[in-house]
Design a protein around this motif. Sequence first.
Motif, PDB file in Angstrom:
ATOM      1  N   UNK A 236       0.820  -1.213   0.000  1.00  0.00           N
ATOM      2  CA  UNK A 236       0.000   0.000   0.000  1.00  0.00           C
ATOM      3  C   UNK A 236       0.853   1.262   0.000  1.00  0.00           C
ATOM      4  N   UNK A 237       1.962   1.234   0.754  1.00  0.00           N
ATOM      5  CA  UNK A 237       2.859   2.398   0.740  1.00  0.00           C
ATOM      6  C   UNK A 237       3.516   2.578  -0.617  1.00  0.00           C
ATOM      7  N   UNK A 238       3.793   1.468  -1.323  1.00  0.00           N
ATOM      8  CA  UNK A 238       4.354   1.576  -2.682  1.00  0.00           C
ATOM      9  C   UNK A 238       3.326   2.165  -3.649  1.00  0.00           C
ATOM     10  N   UNK A 239       2.065   1.758  -3.501  1.00  0.00           N
ATOM     11  CA  UNK A 239       1.020   2.295  -4.382  1.00  0.00           C
ATOM     12  C   UNK A 239       0.821   3.787  -4.138  1.00  0.00           C
ATOM     13  N   UNK A 240       0.891   4.212  -2.896  1.00  0.00           N
ATOM     14  CA  UNK A 240       0.736   5.633  -2.583  1.00  0.00           C
ATOM     15  C   UNK A 240       1.975   6.451  -2.926  1.00  0.00           C
ATOM     16  N   UNK A 241       3.065   5.782  -3.244  1.00  0.00           N
ATOM     17  CA  UNK A 241       4.293   6.490  -3.586  1.00  0.00           C
ATOM     18  C   UNK A 241       5.134   6.894  -2.399  1.00  0.00           C
ATOM     19  N   UNK A 242       4.804   6.401  -1.217  1.00  0.00           N
ATOM     20  CA  UNK A 242       5.569   6.745  -0.030  1.00  0.00           C
ATOM     21  C   UNK A 242       6.853   5.933   0.090  1.00  0.00           C
ATOM     22  N   UNK A 243       6.900   4.790  -0.565  1.00  0.00           N
ATOM     23  CA  UNK A 243       8.065   3.904  -0.471  1.00  0.00           C
ATOM     24  C   UNK A 243       8.490   3.485  -1.879  1.00  0.00           C
ATOM     25  N   UNK A 244       9.777   3.348  -2.065  1.00  0.00           N
ATOM     26  CA  UNK A 244      10.298   2.948  -3.363  1.00  0.00           C
ATOM     27  C   UNK A 244      10.106   1.458  -3.567  1.00  0.00           C
ATOM     28  N   UNK A 245       9.697   1.074  -4.763  1.00  0.00           N
ATOM     29  CA  UNK A 245       9.433  -0.331  -5.076  1.00  0.00           C
ATOM     30  C   UNK A 245      10.754  -1.086  -5.185  1.00  0.00           C
TER      31      UNK A 245
END
Length: 354
Positions: A236-245
């Motif tokens: 979810x954090x990756x989808x929101x852009x808060x964390x790098x994939x």
Amino acid sequence: MTSTMAIDDEEEVIKEVPLLGNVDEVTMHPLVLLSVADHYHRVARGTRKRVVGVLLGSVHKGKVDCTNSFAVPFEEDSRNPSVFYLDHNYLESMYELYRKVNSKERIVGFYSTGPTIRPNDLRIHDIVKRFLPRTCITAPVFCIIDIRPGRDSLPTTAYKVVEEVSTKDGQRLVKMTFAHVPTVMGAQEAEEIGVEHLLREINDPTVSTVASLIKGKISGLATLTEKLVECKDYLESCVRGECKVNPDIVSNLQTILNLLPNLNTDEMVRSMMIKTNDMHMAIYLSSLIRSVIALHDLINNRIRYGEDGTEYKEEEGEEKKEDDAAAEKKEKKEKKDDKEKKAEDKKKKGAAKK
């Protein structure tokens, strides 16, 4: 790894430069955990002290394999963290003895029961580094082994020493610090068999086998739930852009999803139904047998104790019969003695009259 930070309108560049022979992963064996737990319970149980020892093993392509360990006499002042004592002579003597037993094992680092990093750990790292072979380019690792009970995750946390280089006001500052290293549990075949037998011999008489199995299942499901929630939060954090994939993490998650079985097939549904019916049948028969045994015990109790609850013992009945027979025999003997006495008195009276 390079990062740029702005502090007081001045640019500060921080670089973490690992030492020669970078460490990518640390593998901990069960024998090390058992030795550390024994060391702590012998020396510092019930206190706030920690114990320190040396890790033995091998290093191959950045992977440290900790297969053995031994304790080292260690003391530190709780009031002054900079004061500590580590027995160098004992460490050297024990290492020579271990080298005679297994020449392939060498010092790969040191351990502490922590549970956190202390200011003296960098100085201990420098001391342990002196005992490494001259041709060794891999710096010793530092492992914190948490011996506190009730942990659901791995009790080990590994660190390596890196140089933190920073520039501020035109000056180059170098500082040694610890960086986290991934830790995994590994064991050889002999160790796995030994650990299995050890766990099998641990028996708590207050806990039944069924209760221990259920407790293990609950603990495993709780850990699985925790890991799934962690994966969910990361995605979810990756989808929101808060964390790098991270491609490696995504690839592992995709592999896990691909390995999940398809539960919607007719054969799987039929097998699950048959298995469930068999389990319910076993539960039903167990309950029925338990009820019959309980009724049987109830009838035996009624036969033994009677309706009023008083216990009738055959031995007491036999003793009572014996007592009655003895009393009757005694009474007959007394009557016989009285008759004989009366007859003698008559004879004496007759003789006196004559």
